[in-house]
Design an enzyme around this catalytic site. Structure first.
Site, PDB file in Angstrom:
ATOM      1  N   ASP A   1      28.952 119.093  29.929  1.00 37.41           N
ATOM      2  CA  ASP A   1      29.874 118.114  29.361  1.00 37.41           C
ATOM      3  C   ASP A   1      30.663 117.521  30.526  1.00 37.41           C
ATOM      4  O   ASP A   1      30.652 118.061  31.644  1.00 37.41           O
ATOM      5  CB  ASP A   1      30.788 118.812  28.357  1.00 37.41           C
ATOM      6  CG  ASP A   1      31.860 117.891  27.811  1.00 37.41           C
ATOM      7  OD1 ASP A   1      31.515 116.797  27.338  1.00 37.41           O
ATOM      8  OD2 ASP A   1      33.047 118.270  27.870  1.00 37.41           O
TER       9      ASP A   1
ATOM     10  N   ASP B   1      34.223 115.338  30.200  1.00 39.67           N
ATOM     11  CA  ASP B   1      35.679 115.417  30.005  1.00 39.67           C
ATOM     12  C   ASP B   1      36.081 116.811  29.532  1.00 39.67           C
ATOM     13  O   ASP B   1      35.577 117.300  28.508  1.00 39.67           O
ATOM     14  CB  ASP B   1      36.128 114.386  28.969  1.00 39.67           C
ATOM     15  CG  ASP B   1      35.781 112.970  29.365  1.00 39.67           C
ATOM     16  OD1 ASP B   1      36.681 112.235  29.793  1.00 39.67           O
ATOM     17  OD2 ASP B   1      34.591 112.600  29.264  1.00 39.67           O
TER      18      ASP B   1
ATOM     19  N   ASP C   1      33.408 122.609  26.991  1.00 38.74           N
ATOM     20  CA  ASP C   1      34.747 123.118  26.711  1.00 38.74           C
ATOM     21  C   ASP C   1      35.138 123.006  25.238  1.00 38.74           C
ATOM     22  O   ASP C   1      36.230 123.427  24.870  1.00 38.74           O
ATOM     23  CB  ASP C   1      35.775 122.335  27.526  1.00 38.74           C
ATOM     24  CG  ASP C   1      35.825 120.859  27.104  1.00 38.74           C
ATOM     25  OD1 ASP C   1      34.800 120.163  27.272  1.00 38.74           O
ATOM     26  OD2 ASP C   1      36.865 120.417  26.584  1.00 38.74           O
TER      27      ASP C   1
END
Length: 237
Positions: free
Chosen positions: A26, A28, A189
């Site tokens: 990922d 961001d 995240d």
């Protein structure tokens, strides 16, 4: 294209990467902390519409489902009701304009990211980027942080018909790189990363420091929870 055999042992890396060929990251909240710049763009877009503006901490909990959803959440917060389509479009266009003008002024790399990507790349892992951020922003951000050379492929939230938590972007990356899903890992995240990884048949690794709508990432039951990307390096760190 990396065509090494499936059963490759990366003895210097974390055990979760044994017999793996491809790592999907990922962006961001995993590689970069982009919320400061996203928050400024949201604030300027709402201000231009004469609406209240949120604080950065509030925007932090809205990130993760792509720019249209971020703007919708900001408008819902400001209006205290769902926005109409016309207002949603105006706000989104304003947000994109402001963010395009300054996508990396305040954005930073998380500690250890560059070293981790460099080492994983040197160890022969195929690295791909799968984000819900609009595709137009990916290459400039990777170039700004001098990360472009590490990635074989990147997929944005508007690159395909579906985005995370749907598994399509992950399966597309695996197919494009000619790697079976069982030899792939998703690192992220948020619950969307973990859900997409599980649905695609990837191993899942979660990081606790990013954006997960205020929820502990452990609730998503990833295969592994690591404090930082550096932990993926094992003895290579």
């Amino acid at each position: 294209m990396n065509t090494k055999p499936y059963s490759v042992l990366h003895s210097a890396l974390h055990s979760v990467l044994q017999d793996k060929q491809l790592i999907a990251f990922d962006l961001d909240g995993t590689l970069i902390d982009s919320v400061p710049d996203l928050a400024v763009a949201v604030q300027k877009a709402l201000e231009a519409l004469g609406l209240p503006t949120p604080k950065e901490a509030e925007v932090r909990d809205w990130v993760g489902n792509g720019a249209p959803v971020l703007v919708e959440r900001a408008l819902t917060w400001a209006l205290k009701t769902q926005p109409e389509a016309e207002l949603q479009k105006r706000a989104y266009d304003a947000f994109i304009a402001h963010y395009s003008a300054a996508p990396n002024t305040l954005t930073t790399l998380y500690p250890g990211v560059k070293q981790a990507l460099q080492t994983l790349h040197q160890q022969g892992m195929i690295l791909v980027l799968i984000t819900n951020k609009p595709e137009r922003f990916i290459k400039p951000l990777l170039a700004h942080f001098e990360l472009l050379a590490y990635f074989t492929l990147w997929v944005g939230g508007d690159s395909l018909a579906e985005k995370k938590p749907h598994p399509l972007p992950l399966l597309h990356a695996a197919q494009t790189c000619q790697v079976p899903p069982a030899a792939c890992v998703m690192v992220g995240d948020s619950r969307h990363d973990i859900a997409a990884g599980k649905a695609a048949g990837f191993a899942t690794v979660a990081l606790p420091y990013g954006y997960n709508h205020g929820e502990p990432i452990e609730n998503s039951q990833p295969d592994l929870l690591l404090a930082s990307l550096s932990a993926l390096l094992g003895s290579a760190a």
